[in-house]
Design a protein around this motif. Structure first.
Motif: not given
Length: 393
Positions: A96, A135, A140, A145, A148, A197
């Protein structure tokens, strides 16, 4: 004892225990014949086995696929270092990040592969882990964050184009609206969708599997610290017969009881991954990573966020360590543990290497020493070529 010559390997077969002579011609295994073994089985005996296949490599030995821009030398450096670990095929893993950073990472790997075909031969595609994940804290994991986001087909196509069509696997959470349609599009384009996740409901996971999702990414990790006893997304993934499951057996990610349950339930569909990050092979200490931020690597080999030791930031132990952990703790036989990290992931990817040590199979082979406490790679063959020789190091 001479375990090998230019095109012949004499060693104990990893699964049968027979002493064999394995002959290589060009890039294939041409013959495997049982021969007379040396008198007595020595401590540190030579064993021949299929090459290891790792579906999740974020980096290794200080080289990071997520530190953009990705240098043209990173792919070659990681591939060659992994040969010394017995890994003959792997998926560089991009996690991410912001869209432009993911684009740069994809383009960097694509360019590196074009410049270094020998190293590129060990790359089975790219694993994009995120950013279409949950999130929620816990689910996660160590992913950022702010990076995402919900699934976006046009954005995914942009990354696929930047990679030169190399994205082979996508880890995402099916909790987002319209996830099933996105999964169908990925599947129809030849991309494997893995659930990870996630904070998805059992119903959303079931819908994702029916849409084409085929795998669970490091099952049991990237999860909330507290869950309802049932139903929850872990039970649902275990119960889905069509889902393969990846697990990390480094002594930190999962307790032995969970490892045993996953292997019993998934059987031939249980796979080992390392989830190795760039700090693999580095000394203990506090580090700043490209994506995870401030992390700590302990002397015991645990990697966690600096401000929360309960949140792991990937692994620093390789497949060899995972195999050794399962075997030495009696959770799996040596042969089964090895196959969880070699022929089974090859079968999952639909590769000819799934044939393992058989005549006509690709000559992706590892020669190793096995003692009561250690596995040591002596030589690695990729496409029939000796690419790592411990005696030459």
């Amino acid at each position: 004892m001479k375990p090998n010559t230019a095109n012949t390997i004499n060693a104990y077969h990893y699964a049968t225990g027979e002493y064999v002579s394995l002959r290589i011609e060009q890039d294939k295994i041409a013959a495997i014949d049982e021969i007379q073994a040396p008198l007595g089985r020595e401590e540190g005996e030579y064993i021949v086995a299929p090459g290891l296949v790792d579906l999740q490599i974020n980096g290794y030995g200080g080289e990071d696929f997520n530190a953009t821009p990705v240098s043209a030398t990173v792919t070659g450096a990681v591939s060659r270092k992994l040969w010394a670990q017995g890994v003959t095929l792997y998926l560089p893993t991009i996690i991410t990040n912001h869209p432009e950073e993911i684009t740069l990472a994809m383009a960097g790997i694509q360019q590196a592969c074009a410049l270094d075909p020998a190293a590129a031969s060990s790359i089975g595609g790219i694993h994009l882990e995120g950013p279409f994940i949950s999130p929620e804290d816990g689910a996660r994991g160590a992913h950022s964050l702010e990076a995402v986001r919900p699934p976006n087909w046009e954005l995914f196509l942009r990354w696929q184009h930047a990679s030169g069509g190399r994205i082979r696997m996508l880890t995402m959470s099916p909790e987002w609206p319209d996830s099933a349609e996105f999964i169908r599009r990925c599947t129809n384009s030849g991309v494997i969708v893995s659930i990870g996740h996630t904070a998805a409901s059992p119903e959303q996971i079931d819908e994702a599997v029916r849409a084409g999702a085929r795998l669970s990414t490091h099952l049991g990790n990237g999860a909330h610290l507290m869950l309802p006893r049932h139903p929850n997304y872990l039970w649902e993934q275990l119960a889905q017969d069509d889902l393969w499951s990846c697990i990390i057996s480094d002594g930190f990610h999962l307790p032995d009881q969970v490892l045993k349950v996953v292997m019993k339930v998934k059987k031939e569909r249980a796979l080992l991954v390392s989830d190795a990050v760039a700090l693999s092979g580095m000394p203990p200490g506090a580090y700043t990573t490209a994506v995870g931020g401030q992390v700590v690597l302990t002397a015991e080999g645990k990697l966690h966020l600096q401000d929360n030791q309960h949140v792991l930031a990937g692994s620093v132990q390789m497949l060899l360590s995972g195999i050794q952990y399962l075997w030495q703790r009696g959770l799996a036989t040596f042969a089964d543990a090895w196959e969880m990290a070699s022929v089974r992931p090859s079968a999952f990817l639909g590769l000819a290497a799934a044939a393992g040590l058989t005549v006509g199979a690709p000559a992706d082979i590892v020669l190793l020493r096995k003692t009561a406490s250690q596995l040591e790679v002596v030589g690695t063959y990729k496409d029939g070529q000796l690419v790592f020789d411990s005696k030459a190091e």
